[in-house]
Design a protein around this motif. Structure first.
Motif, PDB file in Angstrom:
ATOM      1  N   VAL A 144      -2.378   1.575  -5.721  1.00  0.00           N
ATOM      2  CA  VAL A 144      -1.648   0.598  -4.894  1.00  0.00           C
ATOM      3  C   VAL A 144      -2.401  -0.737  -4.879  1.00  0.00           C
ATOM      4  O   VAL A 144      -3.545  -0.811  -5.308  1.00  0.00           O
ATOM      5  CB  VAL A 144      -1.487   1.118  -3.448  1.00  0.00           C
ATOM      6  CG1 VAL A 144      -0.658   2.388  -3.432  1.00  0.00           C
ATOM      7  CG2 VAL A 144      -2.843   1.359  -2.778  1.00  0.00           C
ATOM      8  N   ASP A 145      -1.729  -1.787  -4.385  1.00  0.00           N
ATOM      9  CA  ASP A 145      -2.353  -3.100  -4.237  1.00  0.00           C
ATOM     10  C   ASP A 145      -2.933  -3.583  -5.576  1.00  0.00           C
ATOM     11  O   ASP A 145      -4.080  -4.015  -5.658  1.00  0.00           O
ATOM     12  CB  ASP A 145      -3.446  -3.000  -3.148  1.00  0.00           C
ATOM     13  CG  ASP A 145      -3.946  -4.362  -2.682  1.00  0.00           C
ATOM     14  OD1 ASP A 145      -3.238  -5.366  -2.918  1.00  0.00           O
ATOM     15  OD2 ASP A 145      -5.042  -4.427  -2.105  1.00  0.00           O
TER      16      ASP A 145
ATOM     17  N   ILE B 165       4.362   6.689  -2.019  1.00  0.00           N
ATOM     18  CA  ILE B 165       5.155   7.918  -2.217  1.00  0.00           C
ATOM     19  C   ILE B 165       6.159   7.730  -3.349  1.00  0.00           C
ATOM     20  O   ILE B 165       6.266   8.555  -4.253  1.00  0.00           O
ATOM     21  CB  ILE B 165       5.854   8.366  -0.916  1.00  0.00           C
ATOM     22  CG1 ILE B 165       4.790   8.890   0.061  1.00  0.00           C
ATOM     23  CG2 ILE B 165       6.863   9.475  -1.199  1.00  0.00           C
ATOM     24  CD1 ILE B 165       5.325   9.410   1.363  1.00  0.00           C
ATOM     25  N   GLY B 166       6.880   6.596  -3.322  1.00  0.00           N
ATOM     26  CA  GLY B 166       7.864   6.335  -4.381  1.00  0.00           C
ATOM     27  C   GLY B 166       7.206   6.271  -5.747  1.00  0.00           C
ATOM     28  O   GLY B 166       7.661   6.879  -6.715  1.00  0.00           O
ATOM     29  N   LYS B 167       6.095   5.542  -5.793  1.00  0.00           N
ATOM     30  CA  LYS B 167       5.361   5.414  -7.062  1.00  0.00           C
ATOM     31  C   LYS B 167       4.901   6.790  -7.555  1.00  0.00           C
ATOM     32  O   LYS B 167       5.028   7.102  -8.740  1.00  0.00           O
ATOM     33  CB  LYS B 167       4.151   4.504  -6.888  1.00  0.00           C
ATOM     34  CG  LYS B 167       3.207   4.517  -8.093  1.00  0.00           C
ATOM     35  CD  LYS B 167       1.906   3.798  -7.846  1.00  0.00           C
ATOM     36  CE  LYS B 167       1.004   4.482  -6.853  1.00  0.00           C
ATOM     37  NZ  LYS B 167       0.476   5.801  -7.318  1.00  0.00           N
ATOM     38  N   ASN B 168       4.385   7.612  -6.632  1.00  0.00           N
ATOM     39  CA  ASN B 168       3.897   8.939  -7.036  1.00  0.00           C
ATOM     40  C   ASN B 168       5.023   9.799  -7.589  1.00  0.00           C
ATOM     41  O   ASN B 168       4.815  10.570  -8.527  1.00  0.00           O
ATOM     42  CB  ASN B 168       3.226   9.646  -5.849  1.00  0.00           C
ATOM     43  CG  ASN B 168       1.936   8.954  -5.444  1.00  0.00           C
ATOM     44  OD1 ASN B 168       1.437   8.099  -6.168  1.00  0.00           O
ATOM     45  ND2 ASN B 168       1.404   9.304  -4.286  1.00  0.00           N
TER      46      ASN B 168
ATOM     47  N   LEU C 291       0.814  -1.225   0.000  1.00  0.00           N
ATOM     48  CA  LEU C 291       0.000   0.000   0.000  1.00  0.00           C
ATOM     49  C   LEU C 291       0.846   1.273   0.000  1.00  0.00           C
ATOM     50  O   LEU C 291       0.346   2.361   0.256  1.00  0.00           O
ATOM     51  CB  LEU C 291      -0.921  -0.002   1.238  1.00  0.00           C
ATOM     52  CG  LEU C 291      -1.876  -1.200   1.305  1.00  0.00           C
ATOM     53  CD1 LEU C 291      -2.636  -1.220   2.616  1.00  0.00           C
ATOM     54  CD2 LEU C 291      -2.861  -1.192   0.143  1.00  0.00           C
ATOM     55  N   HIS C 292       2.130   1.129  -0.274  1.00  0.00           N
ATOM     56  CA  HIS C 292       3.004   2.315  -0.275  1.00  0.00           C
ATOM     57  C   HIS C 292       2.887   3.055  -1.599  1.00  0.00           C
ATOM     58  O   HIS C 292       2.908   2.435  -2.646  1.00  0.00           O
ATOM     59  CB  HIS C 292       4.460   1.889  -0.069  1.00  0.00           C
ATOM     60  CG  HIS C 292       4.701   1.311   1.277  1.00  0.00           C
ATOM     61  ND1 HIS C 292       4.523  -0.019   1.541  1.00  0.00           N
ATOM     62  CD2 HIS C 292       5.078   1.883   2.446  1.00  0.00           C
ATOM     63  CE1 HIS C 292       4.801  -0.246   2.827  1.00  0.00           C
ATOM     64  NE2 HIS C 292       5.128   0.895   3.388  1.00  0.00           N
TER      65      HIS C 292
ATOM     66  N   CYS D 264       5.430  -0.184 -15.272  1.00  0.00           N
ATOM     67  CA  CYS D 264       6.302   0.113 -14.125  1.00  0.00           C
ATOM     68  C   CYS D 264       5.679  -0.436 -12.854  1.00  0.00           C
ATOM     69  O   CYS D 264       4.517  -0.144 -12.555  1.00  0.00           O
ATOM     70  CB  CYS D 264       6.473   1.610 -13.938  1.00  0.00           C
ATOM     71  SG  CYS D 264       7.162   2.472 -15.335  1.00  0.00           S
ATOM     72  N   MET D 265       6.459  -1.215 -12.107  1.00  0.00           N
ATOM     73  CA  MET D 265       5.950  -1.780 -10.854  1.00  0.00           C
ATOM     74  C   MET D 265       6.825  -1.368  -9.678  1.00  0.00           C
ATOM     75  O   MET D 265       8.051  -1.359  -9.778  1.00  0.00           O
ATOM     76  CB  MET D 265       5.944  -3.308 -10.951  1.00  0.00           C
ATOM     77  CG  MET D 265       4.995  -3.845 -11.991  1.00  0.00           C
ATOM     78  SD  MET D 265       4.997  -5.649 -11.977  1.00  0.00           S
ATOM     79  CE  MET D 265       6.428  -6.028 -12.996  1.00  0.00           C
TER      80      MET D 265
END
Length: 216
Positions: free
Chosen positions: A126-127, A105-108, A102-103, A146-147
């Motif tokens: 997320v998820d 910040i990095g993805k954003n 459920l993280h 991108c994952m």
């Protein structure tokens, strides 16, 4: 040579001043500046500078997020005009944090940097179930998947996506990128990902280069 108004826009964007950026985008449009020029020399150039500074630890996550917010504010005004002139994105990317994680910040940050590099980005959140990555990529005709994962326990779900792509005979169709704190090059090689990058700014650079080479 970019116009003074676009340099000013880039400067305000780097400071995260959304109101000023919006006003300058509108002013530039009123002065008949080409929308593509506003995008490239005003918004994206500012975001690239922030990306570079972030990579060199000269600015940190909060600064990147406010700059990205300013860029999005400018884009909201600019996008309808870009559609009119038929601006082609560099490529299309589907991105998400893998199932069980459920993280975001990095993805954003990667989403912001990809937009900054000129990508059309489809953020699945997320998820994300393995099948959802693939279904979305197929639906929009993506170039890149991108994952992101921030837990060692969810990292195997990256492999599930790649295994599923292989089963469907789609692996060569997409550039698969992975990232996140516990992920490294060895893991990326092991699961058959095309690229691993240690940070958001590098992710955008690598994605742009990979798509350009693939479409050359």
């Amino acid at each position: 040579m970019s116009l003074p108004i676009l340099e000013e826009m880039s400067g305000f964007l780097q400071k995260g001043r959304a109101k000023n950026v919006k006003a300058l985008v509108q002013q530039a449009l009123d002065e008949n500046v080409n929308p593509k020029e506003i995008l490239n020399d005003g918004l994206l150039s500012g975001m690239m500078i922030i990306g570079e500074k972030f990579k060199n630890n000269e600015v940190f996550v909060p600064e990147v997020l406010v700059a990205a917010r300013a860029m999005n504010a400018g884009l909201a005004i600019l996008e309808p005009k870009l559609v009119e002139v038929g601006n082609e994105p560099v490529g299309k990317a589907v991105i998400g944090t893998v199932k069980g994680d459920l993280h975001d910040i990095g993805k954003n940050l990667v989403v912001m940097m990809l937009k900054g590099a000129g990508f059309e980005v489809y953020d699945e959140g997320v998820d994300v179930e393995p099948e959802k990555f693939i279904a979305k990529a197929e639906e929009v005709g993506a170039d890149v998947i991108c994952m992101s994962a921030l837990l060692t326990t969810t990292m195997p779900n990256m492999k599930s996506v790649i295994d599923s792509l292989n089963e469907k005979g789609l692996k060569d169709k997409y550039i698969v990128m992975v990232g996140g704190a516990p992920v490294n090059q060895a893991f990326a090689d092991q699961i058959g990902a095309d690229y691993y990058t240690p940070d958001a700014a590098t992710a955008a650079e690598v994605a742009k280069k990979a798509v350009t080479e693939k479409n050359a």
